[in-house]
Design an enzyme around this catalytic site. Structure first.
Site, mmCIF file in Angstrom:
data_model
loop_
_atom_site.group_PDB
_atom_site.id
_atom_site.type_symbol
_atom_site.label_atom_id
_atom_site.label_comp_id
_atom_site.label_asym_id
_atom_site.label_seq_id
_atom_site.Cartn_x
_atom_site.Cartn_y
_atom_site.Cartn_z
ATOM 1 C CD GLU A 190 21.014 -40.903 39.710
ATOM 2 O OE1 GLU A 190 20.888 -40.070 40.623
ATOM 3 O OE2 GLU A 190 22.118 -41.300 39.274
ATOM 4 C CD GLU A 192 26.569 -39.398 40.573
ATOM 5 O OE1 GLU A 192 25.912 -38.952 41.520
ATOM 6 O OE2 GLU A 192 26.119 -40.218 39.763
HETATM 7 MN MN MN Z 1 24.045 -40.710 39.538
#
Ligand code: MN
Length: 291
Positions: free
Chosen positions: A148, A242
């Site tokens: 990420e 998220e």
């Molecule tokens: Mn994230």
């Protein structure tokens, strides 16, 4: 639309014990998502067998994300931290395999923290060596390893898609993919379009988050450009919502990500809205490539 749409577990609960896991599965399912993204910060105490039974009953898919810490930083020059980090990643692959998941993503490559300086060359090489081994363990478990791209306050290895592509070249393993997150892109990238196209071939996972990590559409992220880019890039992988609020507190997570504010207090409403938001955006851009 072929993407699997998921929701991060922190929308629903602050721990992954039996009660927390049930809340995550139930909330994610009720809000209309296809998949739960399990926050697997501590894969050691987690009962994967019990969780699998709950999951199978729900019909939801699952993936897992984690972030390494100072004590498990594989990109450090501290042998004990590198070993602890590799062991944690191995354990996470095993747990997610037992759950039936196919993507292990997040800050899998170093400590999520505000670093005091740039990563050292040796630290960088240490992390890459571990990631090559984890990538192969993941491949054997029919699982992709994602990196990420996060902002400068959370990693000193790479903060943009372009930097992550260079890092990926160094790893040189096709089972490692780029994981982009709109919250982080909004901080570091020049726009929401170019990074998606530049990394299209290597893109394996997406996080959808607002600029303040609250309700989608209530912040400053240019989601229209981002979803257009996904369509043009032909992205078919998972997309996960998220969001964090001080209402749902995981002590490790909340402090690590600096979640001090209450941005919502009704997770069910937030989740439903996010599910609609993402699916509507994807639907709207579906025909772009036909025009
Ligand atoms: Mn994230």
């Amino acid at each position: 639309m072929t993407n699997i749409i998921g929701c991060h577990g922190a929308v629903w609960a602050g721990s992954i014990d039996d009660e927390g896991f049930r809340a995550m599965v139930e909330g994610t399912r009720k809000a209309g998502f296809d998949m739960l993204e399990l926050p697997l910060l501590d894969p050691y105490g987690f009962d994967a067998k019990a969780a699998r039974a709950i999951l199978d009953e729900s019909g939801l898919g699952i993936n897992a994300s984690l972030a390494l810490s100072y004590d498990t930083d594989i990109s450090s020059e501290r042998p004990e931290a590198i070993a602890a980090g590799e062991a944690l990643l191995e354990r996470a692959v095993d747990v997610l395999h037992d759950l039936g998941g196919h993507y292990l993503i997040g800050v899998t490559y170093g400590a999520l923290m505000k670093h005091a300086g740039p990563a050292t060359e040796q630290g960088r090489r240490n992390g890459i060596e571990v990631l090559r081994r984890i990538a192969e363990k993941a491949r054997a478990a029919d699982m992709v390893l994602g990196l990420e791209v996060v902002n400068r306050y959370e990693s000193n290895l790479f903060n943009t898609a372009k930097e992550a592509l260079a890092y990926l070249d160094e790893i040189d393993n096709d089972n490692v993919k780029i994981h982009l997150d709109t919250y982080h892109m909004n901080i570091e990238e020049s726009d929401m379009f170019g990074p998606v196209l530049a990394s299209a071939d290597k893109l394996g996972y997406i996080h959808i988050g607002e600029s303040h990590r609250g309700y989608l559409g209530s912040g400053s992220v240019d989601f229209d450009s981002f979803f257009r880019a996904l369509a043009i890039a032909g992205y078919t992988g998972p997309i996960t919502f998220e969001s964090f609020s001080s209402v749902v507190v995981d002590p490790g997570f909340s402090n690590m990500l600096a979640i001090w504010r209450n941005l919502w207090d009704d997770a069910d409403d937030l989740g439903r809205e996010a599910n609609y938001f993402i699916r509507n955006k994807l639907r709207a851009v579906e025909t772009i490539t036909l025009q």
